[in-house]
Design an enzyme around this catalytic site. Sequence first.
Site, PDB file in Angstrom:
ATOM      1  N   HIS A  43       0.303   4.490  -2.569  1.00 30.46           N
ATOM      2  CA  HIS A  43       0.246   5.594  -1.987  1.00 30.46           C
ATOM      3  C   HIS A  43       1.224   6.621  -2.375  1.00 30.46           C
ATOM      4  O   HIS A  43       1.131   7.864  -2.519  1.00 30.46           O
ATOM      5  CB  HIS A  43       0.097   5.825  -0.493  1.00 30.46           C
ATOM      6  CG  HIS A  43      -1.202   4.950  -0.083  1.00 30.46           C
ATOM      7  ND1 HIS A  43      -1.932   5.529   1.070  1.00 30.46           N
ATOM      8  CD2 HIS A  43      -2.006   4.205  -0.748  1.00 30.46           C
ATOM      9  CE1 HIS A  43      -3.080   4.724   1.094  1.00 30.46           C
ATOM     10  NE2 HIS A  43      -3.118   4.041   0.085  1.00 30.46           N
ATOM     11  N   ASN A  50      -2.786   8.031   5.149  1.00 29.24           N
ATOM     12  CA  ASN A  50      -1.364   7.416   5.317  1.00 29.24           C
ATOM     13  C   ASN A  50      -1.282   6.941   6.928  1.00 29.24           C
ATOM     14  O   ASN A  50      -0.104   6.414   7.015  1.00 29.24           O
ATOM     15  CB  ASN A  50      -0.390   7.888   4.852  1.00 29.24           C
ATOM     16  CG  ASN A  50      -0.346   8.142   3.329  1.00 29.24           C
ATOM     17  OD1 ASN A  50      -0.871   7.178   2.681  1.00 29.24           O
ATOM     18  ND2 ASN A  50       0.042   9.306   2.694  1.00 29.24           N
ATOM     19  N   ARG A  85       0.809  -1.222  -0.106  1.00 33.42           N
ATOM     20  CA  ARG A  85      -0.021   0.015   0.066  1.00 33.42           C
ATOM     21  C   ARG A  85       0.808   1.373  -0.017  1.00 33.42           C
ATOM     22  O   ARG A  85       0.584   2.246  -0.721  1.00 33.42           O
ATOM     23  CB  ARG A  85      -0.963   0.200   1.255  1.00 33.42           C
ATOM     24  CG  ARG A  85      -1.572  -1.124   1.510  1.00 33.42           C
ATOM     25  CD  ARG A  85      -3.077  -1.168   1.078  1.00 33.42           C
ATOM     26  NE  ARG A  85      -3.913  -2.513   1.707  1.00 33.42           N
ATOM     27  CZ  ARG A  85      -3.693  -3.447   1.472  1.00 33.42           C
ATOM     28  NH1 ARG A  85      -2.744  -3.915   0.355  1.00 33.42           N
ATOM     29  NH2 ARG A  85      -4.332  -4.456   2.106  1.00 33.42           N
ATOM     30  N   HIS A 124      -5.775  -5.843  -2.453  1.00 36.25           N
ATOM     31  CA  HIS A 124      -6.548  -6.132  -1.017  1.00 36.25           C
ATOM     32  C   HIS A 124      -6.629  -7.453  -0.733  1.00 36.25           C
ATOM     33  O   HIS A 124      -7.271  -7.663   0.253  1.00 36.25           O
ATOM     34  CB  HIS A 124      -7.671  -5.096  -1.261  1.00 36.25           C
ATOM     35  CG  HIS A 124      -7.362  -3.857  -1.283  1.00 36.25           C
ATOM     36  ND1 HIS A 124      -8.719  -3.035  -1.383  1.00 36.25           N
ATOM     37  CD2 HIS A 124      -6.511  -3.061  -0.971  1.00 36.25           C
ATOM     38  CE1 HIS A 124      -8.167  -1.599  -1.067  1.00 36.25           C
ATOM     39  NE2 HIS A 124      -6.981  -1.675  -0.822  1.00 36.25           N
TER      40      HIS A 124
END
Length: 327
Positions: free
Chosen positions: A70, A95, A66, A192
């Site tokens: 991001h 975050n 992730r 995910h």
Amino acid sequence: MKGAYTNPRFFLAMTVMLAMAAALVQAQGTRVGFYARTCPRAESIVRSAVQSRFRSNPNIAPGLLRMHFHDCFVQGCDASILIDGPNTEKTAPPNRLLRGYEVIDDAKTQLEAACPGVVSCADILALAARDSVFLTRGINWAVPTGRRDGRVSLASDTTILPGFRESIDSQKQKFAAFGLNTQDLVALVGGHTIGTSACQLFSYRLYNFTNGGPDPTINPAFVPQLQALCPQNGDGSRRIDLDTGSGNRFDTSFFANLRNGRGILESDQKLWTDPSTRTFVQRFLGERGSRPLNFNVEFARSMVKMSNIGVKTGTNGEIRRICSAIN
């Protein structure tokens, strides 16, 4: 995964993928094996650092994956998410729950000892994301390297990140802005398949969502299970698997859960309810009547595309000696 390495189709898929990767990165200034002469142990050092932390805490794998995503969506793949300080990306709401920063620090410390000032934090993050997928029984792929680190990190820039309530049209627009198509969107959200979500990000779907009841896109048989895990007015920080039944393994069960109305995040479940993305979910699942897509191979391909968003090379960036600080 052992059987995959002896499968001719696997090798064919990997050959095609690597050819596509080479074409994608040629104009970006990154390439596979960038550190072959300047720091030949760079990738093995990163992998060792990830493995070491993963053994004691498997949750760092989805965290690192992730984190890379991001990072790339904000200022490009330049490790700006790692910079400490007030009002930096790291402090922004999307975050705050990320984990795995210590892995990057471990790897950087070892790399600075072996090859001072050579390997960028941005490349460490890209490599660590790949290694995280592999450690959770996903595919291993060649990561183009040669990125340099950015100097700007602003919390206000994180509004570009897709949200957990985001519509599919909005998600597609945000991905398209970086040259990523609908298939890339579905593949990357498929990440995910590993990791968890805090109750506070989805419990609103369980109570008074519509007409006093839960979100109708949730399988009714699944609602009581989620309500037991995330009771109304309960602990919003409690975490549950995004891929129920297979949260620690990189596989296609995440998509099967979406098909069965067992998606955790609203934005995830919409991949099934929206016809434009449902097609790709069905193809990743190999459903009858659809042209199958190998999720592992396509995920790797999409990761290579994503990891070249806004890449800084040459004098456009720097090699940070400490990933959390600007030189």
